[in-house]
Design a protein around this motif. Sequence first.
Motif, PDB file in Angstrom:
ATOM      1  N   ASP A 183      26.939  -8.843  12.077  1.00  0.00           N
ATOM      2  CA  ASP A 183      28.339  -8.433  12.101  1.00  0.00           C
ATOM      3  C   ASP A 183      28.495  -7.024  12.678  1.00  0.00           C
ATOM      4  OD1 ASP A 183      30.999  -7.871  11.618  1.00  0.00           O
ATOM      5  OD2 ASP A 183      30.986  -8.650   9.568  1.00  0.00           O
ATOM      6  N   PRO A 184      29.235  -6.864  13.776  1.00  0.00           N
ATOM      7  CA  PRO A 184      29.418  -5.533  14.361  1.00  0.00           C
ATOM      8  C   PRO A 184      30.226  -4.587  13.478  1.00  0.00           C
ATOM      9  CG  PRO A 184      30.754  -7.162  15.510  1.00  0.00           C
ATOM     10  CD  PRO A 184      29.869  -7.922  14.586  1.00  0.00           C
ATOM     11  N   SER A 185      30.950  -5.138  12.500  1.00  0.00           N
ATOM     12  CA  SER A 185      31.723  -4.270  11.602  1.00  0.00           C
ATOM     13  C   SER A 185      30.870  -3.724  10.460  1.00  0.00           C
ATOM     14  CB  SER A 185      32.914  -5.036  11.015  1.00  0.00           C
ATOM     15  OG  SER A 185      32.487  -6.033  10.102  1.00  0.00           O
ATOM     16  N   SER A 186      29.648  -4.258  10.302  1.00  0.00           N
ATOM     17  CA  SER A 186      28.752  -3.767   9.260  1.00  0.00           C
ATOM     18  C   SER A 186      28.233  -2.387   9.625  1.00  0.00           C
ATOM     19  CB  SER A 186      27.572  -4.725   9.070  1.00  0.00           C
ATOM     20  OG  SER A 186      26.615  -4.175   8.186  1.00  0.00           O
ATOM     21  N   LYS A 187      28.100  -1.542   8.634  1.00  0.00           N
ATOM     22  CA  LYS A 187      27.551  -0.214   8.867  1.00  0.00           C
ATOM     23  C   LYS A 187      26.024  -0.219   8.800  1.00  0.00           C
ATOM     24  CE  LYS A 187      31.622   2.161   7.016  1.00  0.00           C
ATOM     25  NZ  LYS A 187      32.126   3.111   5.995  1.00  0.00           N
ATOM     26  N   ILE A 188      25.463  -1.401   8.517  1.00  0.00           N
ATOM     27  CA  ILE A 188      24.008  -1.510   8.375  1.00  0.00           C
ATOM     28  C   ILE A 188      23.435  -2.216   9.602  1.00  0.00           C
ATOM     29  CG2 ILE A 188      22.131  -2.412   6.960  1.00  0.00           C
ATOM     30  CD1 ILE A 188      24.099  -2.464   4.605  1.00  0.00           C
ATOM     31  N   PRO A 189      22.598  -1.544  10.374  1.00  0.00           N
ATOM     32  CA  PRO A 189      22.002  -2.198  11.548  1.00  0.00           C
ATOM     33  C   PRO A 189      21.010  -3.272  11.140  1.00  0.00           C
ATOM     34  CG  PRO A 189      20.993  -0.054  11.194  1.00  0.00           C
ATOM     35  CD  PRO A 189      22.125  -0.158  10.204  1.00  0.00           C
ATOM     36  N   LEU A 190      20.678  -4.135  12.090  1.00  0.00           N
ATOM     37  CA  LEU A 190      19.717  -5.209  11.847  1.00  0.00           C
ATOM     38  C   LEU A 190      18.300  -4.658  11.993  1.00  0.00           C
ATOM     39  CD1 LEU A 190      19.223  -8.271  11.392  1.00  0.00           C
ATOM     40  CD2 LEU A 190      19.244  -8.533  13.881  1.00  0.00           C
ATOM     41  N   ASP A 191      17.515  -4.767  10.925  1.00  0.00           N
ATOM     42  CA  ASP A 191      16.103  -4.383  10.990  1.00  0.00           C
ATOM     43  C   ASP A 191      15.332  -5.480  11.702  1.00  0.00           C
ATOM     44  OD1 ASP A 191      16.102  -1.904   9.548  1.00  0.00           O
ATOM     45  OD2 ASP A 191      16.444  -3.039   7.712  1.00  0.00           O
ATOM     46  N   ILE A 192      14.607  -5.124  12.736  1.00  0.00           N
ATOM     47  CA  ILE A 192      13.821  -6.095  13.489  1.00  0.00           C
ATOM     48  C   ILE A 192      12.410  -5.547  13.700  1.00  0.00           C
ATOM     49  CG2 ILE A 192      15.762  -7.221  14.652  1.00  0.00           C
ATOM     50  CD1 ILE A 192      15.321  -5.492  17.047  1.00  0.00           C
ATOM     51  N   GLY A 193      11.448  -6.472  13.779  1.00  0.00           N
ATOM     52  CA  GLY A 193      10.069  -6.021  13.920  1.00  0.00           C
ATOM     53  C   GLY A 193       9.200  -7.044  14.615  1.00  0.00           C
ATOM     54  N   VAL A 215       2.956  -1.566  -4.785  1.00  0.00           N
ATOM     55  CA  VAL A 215       3.910  -0.996  -3.823  1.00  0.00           C
ATOM     56  C   VAL A 215       4.390  -2.047  -2.828  1.00  0.00           C
ATOM     57  CG1 VAL A 215       4.197   0.730  -1.982  1.00  0.00           C
ATOM     58  CG2 VAL A 215       2.905   1.301  -4.059  1.00  0.00           C
ATOM     59  N   VAL A 216       5.678  -1.986  -2.508  1.00  0.00           N
ATOM     60  CA  VAL A 216       6.255  -2.795  -1.432  1.00  0.00           C
ATOM     61  C   VAL A 216       6.318  -1.940  -0.175  1.00  0.00           C
ATOM     62  CG1 VAL A 216       8.305  -3.977  -0.585  1.00  0.00           C
ATOM     63  CG2 VAL A 216       7.633  -4.221  -2.978  1.00  0.00           C
ATOM     64  N   VAL A 217       5.761  -2.456   0.912  1.00  0.00           N
ATOM     65  CA  VAL A 217       5.818  -1.764   2.206  1.00  0.00           C
ATOM     66  C   VAL A 217       6.678  -2.599   3.150  1.00  0.00           C
ATOM     67  CG1 VAL A 217       4.512  -0.859   4.160  1.00  0.00           C
ATOM     68  CG2 VAL A 217       3.526  -0.767   1.852  1.00  0.00           C
ATOM     69  N   PRO A 218       7.963  -2.228   3.319  1.00  0.00           N
ATOM     70  CA  PRO A 218       8.804  -2.915   4.287  1.00  0.00           C
ATOM     71  C   PRO A 218       8.631  -2.272   5.660  1.00  0.00           C
ATOM     72  CG  PRO A 218      10.126  -1.341   3.072  1.00  0.00           C
ATOM     73  CD  PRO A 218       8.699  -1.190   2.587  1.00  0.00           C
ATOM     74  N   TYR A 219       8.848  -3.051   6.712  1.00  0.00           N
ATOM     75  CA  TYR A 219       8.711  -2.431   8.034  1.00  0.00           C
ATOM     76  C   TYR A 219       9.755  -2.964   9.011  1.00  0.00           C
ATOM     77  CZ  TYR A 219       6.664  -6.449  10.533  1.00  0.00           C
ATOM     78  OH  TYR A 219       6.462  -7.666  11.142  1.00  0.00           O
ATOM     79  N   ASP A 279      11.858   2.011   0.149  1.00  0.00           N
ATOM     80  CA  ASP A 279      11.433   3.138   0.976  1.00  0.00           C
ATOM     81  C   ASP A 279      10.927   2.611   2.315  1.00  0.00           C
ATOM     82  OD1 ASP A 279      10.336   5.369   2.156  1.00  0.00           O
ATOM     83  OD2 ASP A 279       9.066   5.932   0.455  1.00  0.00           O
ATOM     84  N   THR A 280      11.733   2.759   3.340  1.00  0.00           N
ATOM     85  CA  THR A 280      11.378   2.228   4.656  1.00  0.00           C
ATOM     86  C   THR A 280      10.511   3.189   5.477  1.00  0.00           C
ATOM     87  OG1 THR A 280      13.487   3.049   5.546  1.00  0.00           O
ATOM     88  CG2 THR A 280      13.439   0.764   4.779  1.00  0.00           C
ATOM     89  N   SER A 281      10.127   4.316   4.881  1.00  0.00           N
ATOM     90  CA  SER A 281       9.298   5.287   5.616  1.00  0.00           C
ATOM     91  C   SER A 281       7.804   5.002   5.479  1.00  0.00           C
ATOM     92  CB  SER A 281       9.586   6.709   5.117  1.00  0.00           C
ATOM     93  OG  SER A 281       9.077   6.904   3.798  1.00  0.00           O
ATOM     94  N   LEU A 282       7.434   4.109   4.552  1.00  0.00           N
ATOM     95  CA  LEU A 282       6.014   3.918   4.253  1.00  0.00           C
ATOM     96  C   LEU A 282       5.238   3.327   5.422  1.00  0.00           C
ATOM     97  CD1 LEU A 282       6.270   2.492   0.613  1.00  0.00           C
ATOM     98  CD2 LEU A 282       5.667   4.822   1.299  1.00  0.00           C
TER      99      LEU A 282
END
Length: 304
Positions: A183-193, A215-219, A279-282
């Motif tokens: 949705d372009p009206s969402s303030k949250i971008p799509l995480d892609i990897g 620990v959960v490591v999202p990327y 925490d998406t910085s991990l």
Amino acid sequence: MSKIISVFGATGAQGGSVVRALLKDGKFKVRALARDPNSDASKKLKAEGCEVVKCDVVDSKQDIEAAIKGSYGVFLVTAFWHYFEKEKEYGNKVADACFDAGVEHLVFSGLSPCKKISNGRIDVPHFDLKAEIEDHIRELSKKKPQFISSFVYVPFYMQNLGTLFKVDKSADGNSYTISLPADPSSKIPLDIGDVDDVGPLASGIFNEPSKYSGVVVPYAGSSLSGDEIAKSISKATGKQVNYNYIPTKVFATFGFPGAVEIANMFDFYNEFGAFYSLDTSLASKITKLTTLDKYLEKNPITLN
């Protein structure tokens, strides 16, 4: 003597990435678990230096224990699109087998608990079943702290662009369109990897078990709006690619298997993002993640 890490789904996308990363790392022996040890993909793994053992999540717990016997670590990915509602049963069974076989470190490929985060409004079984498997694994670790568990969360695959979500020629014949329910009206971008980043992440986690215990490591290599995705494809192809937003309610009516499931997934993405409160910085501290621009350089989309 090097410790053994057994990898489920070794001939698939995530498991294959983990096998390649562990072989490159060189600190562990790799045992590739495959449904068919005599397939061409299995023979290739053997030629690359893996021990290949017949094993699948549908096997009995006793057979799974036998296949992973002597393993220090296990990487587990479960396939909802193969097993559907059985995914949780199979995932829990493998976790129990790891626990009873004396595995010291289980790394599980999980996803966010959509129902829990949305207070039951958004139902995405291929996320929620994995979240329930994760809960079971965490309970096992509580029973025996020396059974370490860690978790990798994957985003929307870059591999889906140009395949599952094709780039189509527009009606004017002079431009192209990529259509997504982002949705372009969402303030949250799509995480892609890039799915190939799973391997280096898992390898890094196996190398530091205490640091990543529980620990959960999202990327995500990139976090982009639909328009930004279209611009990246335009840049890579040299063709004008525009973004077309398909509302999730419309996407759900398309009728192909999984349409409703994917629409609900994008409802979750649009409202909460793939990695709500995590925490998406991990991940970037473990390995250099692949951006969409870099992925498209390596994996060009051909537009005629």
